[in-house]
Design a protein around this motif. Structure first.
Motif, PDB file in Angstrom:
ATOM      1  N   MET A 170      17.833  -1.985  20.560  1.00 32.24           N
ATOM      2  CA  MET A 170      16.873  -2.468  19.573  1.00 32.24           C
ATOM      3  C   MET A 170      16.691  -1.425  18.471  1.00 32.24           C
ATOM      4  O   MET A 170      16.624  -0.237  18.749  1.00 32.24           O
ATOM      5  CB  MET A 170      15.525  -2.741  20.221  1.00 32.24           C
ATOM      6  N   GLU A 171      16.597  -1.906  17.265  1.00 35.80           N
ATOM      7  CA  GLU A 171      16.433  -1.022  16.120  1.00 35.80           C
ATOM      8  C   GLU A 171      15.017  -0.460  16.075  1.00 35.80           C
ATOM      9  O   GLU A 171      14.038  -1.179  16.220  1.00 35.80           O
ATOM     10  CB  GLU A 171      16.712  -1.797  14.833  1.00 35.80           C
ATOM     11  N   GLU A 172      14.924   0.833  15.859  1.00 35.86           N
ATOM     12  CA  GLU A 172      13.620   1.490  15.732  1.00 35.86           C
ATOM     13  C   GLU A 172      13.193   1.478  14.274  1.00 35.86           C
ATOM     14  O   GLU A 172      13.996   1.654  13.373  1.00 35.86           O
ATOM     15  CB  GLU A 172      13.703   2.922  16.237  1.00 35.86           C
ATOM     16  N   HIS A 173      11.898   1.258  14.053  1.00 32.82           N
ATOM     17  CA  HIS A 173      11.337   1.224  12.707  1.00 32.82           C
ATOM     18  C   HIS A 173      10.353   2.367  12.528  1.00 32.82           C
ATOM     19  O   HIS A 173       9.663   2.758  13.458  1.00 32.82           O
ATOM     20  CB  HIS A 173      10.591  -0.092  12.468  1.00 32.82           C
ATOM     21  N   PHE A 174      10.284   2.864  11.292  1.00 31.20           N
ATOM     22  CA  PHE A 174       9.301   3.880  10.907  1.00 31.20           C
ATOM     23  C   PHE A 174       8.396   3.210   9.878  1.00 31.20           C
ATOM     24  O   PHE A 174       8.863   2.788   8.822  1.00 31.20           O
ATOM     25  CB  PHE A 174       9.999   5.105  10.321  1.00 31.20           C
ATOM     26  N   VAL A 175       7.105   3.113  10.193  1.00 29.89           N
ATOM     27  CA  VAL A 175       6.197   2.285   9.404  1.00 29.89           C
ATOM     28  C   VAL A 175       4.951   3.068   9.001  1.00 29.89           C
ATOM     29  O   VAL A 175       4.315   3.711   9.828  1.00 29.89           O
ATOM     30  CB  VAL A 175       5.761   1.042  10.219  1.00 29.89           C
ATOM     31  N   TRP A 176       4.611   2.990   7.731  1.00 29.25           N
ATOM     32  CA  TRP A 176       3.372   3.554   7.202  1.00 29.25           C
ATOM     33  C   TRP A 176       2.459   2.374   6.902  1.00 29.25           C
ATOM     34  O   TRP A 176       2.829   1.450   6.162  1.00 29.25           O
ATOM     35  CB  TRP A 176       3.677   4.347   5.945  1.00 29.25           C
ATOM     36  N   VAL A 177       1.274   2.363   7.500  1.00 25.33           N
ATOM     37  CA  VAL A 177       0.313   1.277   7.324  1.00 25.33           C
ATOM     38  C   VAL A 177      -0.936   1.847   6.657  1.00 25.33           C
ATOM     39  O   VAL A 177      -1.485   2.845   7.114  1.00 25.33           O
ATOM     40  CB  VAL A 177      -0.058   0.639   8.680  1.00 25.33           C
ATOM     41  N   THR A 178      -1.359   1.195   5.585  1.00 24.15           N
ATOM     42  CA  THR A 178      -2.572   1.607   4.885  1.00 24.15           C
ATOM     43  C   THR A 178      -3.449   0.378   4.682  1.00 24.15           C
ATOM     44  O   THR A 178      -2.973  -0.656   4.208  1.00 24.15           O
ATOM     45  CB  THR A 178      -2.248   2.217   3.514  1.00 24.15           C
ATOM     46  N   TYR A 187      -0.807  -7.572   2.634  1.00 21.02           N
ATOM     47  CA  TYR A 187      -1.587  -8.690   3.162  1.00 21.02           C
ATOM     48  C   TYR A 187      -3.024  -8.540   2.690  1.00 21.02           C
ATOM     49  O   TYR A 187      -3.589  -7.458   2.772  1.00 21.02           O
ATOM     50  CB  TYR A 187      -1.544  -8.697   4.702  1.00 21.02           C
ATOM     51  N   TRP A 188      -3.615  -9.644   2.188  1.00 14.54           N
ATOM     52  CA  TRP A 188      -4.963  -9.628   1.641  1.00 14.54           C
ATOM     53  C   TRP A 188      -5.903 -10.438   2.518  1.00 14.54           C
ATOM     54  O   TRP A 188      -5.526 -11.483   3.035  1.00 14.54           O
ATOM     55  CB  TRP A 188      -4.984 -10.250   0.252  1.00 14.54           C
ATOM     56  N   GLU A 214      -9.964  -6.626   0.976  1.00 12.93           N
ATOM     57  CA  GLU A 214      -9.270  -5.726   1.894  1.00 12.93           C
ATOM     58  C   GLU A 214      -7.783  -6.019   1.823  1.00 12.93           C
ATOM     59  O   GLU A 214      -7.371  -7.183   1.890  1.00 12.93           O
ATOM     60  CB  GLU A 214      -9.782  -5.904   3.330  1.00 12.93           C
ATOM     61  N   ILE A 215      -6.996  -4.971   1.659  1.00 12.65           N
ATOM     62  CA  ILE A 215      -5.546  -5.089   1.543  1.00 12.65           C
ATOM     63  C   ILE A 215      -4.919  -4.164   2.571  1.00 12.65           C
ATOM     64  O   ILE A 215      -5.259  -2.980   2.651  1.00 12.65           O
ATOM     65  CB  ILE A 215      -5.040  -4.696   0.134  1.00 12.65           C
ATOM     66  N   THR A 216      -3.989  -4.723   3.353  1.00 11.21           N
ATOM     67  CA  THR A 216      -3.217  -3.913   4.286  1.00 11.21           C
ATOM     68  C   THR A 216      -1.779  -3.898   3.800  1.00 11.21           C
ATOM     69  O   THR A 216      -1.173  -4.953   3.595  1.00 11.21           O
ATOM     70  CB  THR A 216      -3.289  -4.470   5.715  1.00 11.21           C
ATOM     71  N   GLY A 217      -1.247  -2.714   3.579  1.00  9.76           N
ATOM     72  CA  GLY A 217       0.142  -2.543   3.177  1.00  9.76           C
ATOM     73  C   GLY A 217       0.943  -1.951   4.317  1.00  9.76           C
ATOM     74  O   GLY A 217       0.466  -1.059   5.013  1.00  9.76           O
ATOM     75  N   MET A 218       2.136  -2.482   4.512  1.00  7.54           N
ATOM     76  CA  MET A 218       3.053  -1.961   5.529  1.00  7.54           C
ATOM     77  C   MET A 218       4.373  -1.655   4.841  1.00  7.54           C
ATOM     78  O   MET A 218       4.942  -2.524   4.189  1.00  7.54           O
ATOM     79  CB  MET A 218       3.291  -3.001   6.626  1.00  7.54           C
TER      80      MET A 218
END
Length: 98
Positions: A1-9, A40-41, A47-51
């Protein structure tokens, strides 16, 4: 499985400022090592979540320490009431179809 590196704000913004915030939020130039980005709003637009998905943690850290990112954050600052962020790594989960 591919690993992901994610920044969530996740940011809470001033009421009625979504359009202005969105203009300030878009990075220019787009960062090296950025693979994909999503926003996502909440229904009320406050409120906004960015990935963002990155090649590596180092690529994300390099962007976060860059002058263009500092300028982007300064441009967003007048609209932001609260901000939470974190860096994660993981993988896509298999979802069974019944």
């Amino acid at each position: 499985m591919e690993e992901h590196f994610v920044w969530v704000t996740t940011r809470r913004i001033q009421p009625g400022t979504l359009e202005e915030f969105e203009r300030a939020w878009r990075p220019a130039p787009y960062p090296q090592g950025l693979r994909r980005a999503f926003a996502y709003w909440s229904e009320d637009g406050q409120e906004i979540t960015g990935m963002s998905f990155w090649d590596s943690k180092e690529a994300c850290d390099s962007w976060r320490a860059s002058e263009p990112e500092a300028q982007r954050r300064a441009a967003m600052a007048p609209y932001v009431v609260q901000e939470r962020e974190g860096f994660y790594h993981g993988r896509e989960l298999a979802v069974s179809r019944r």
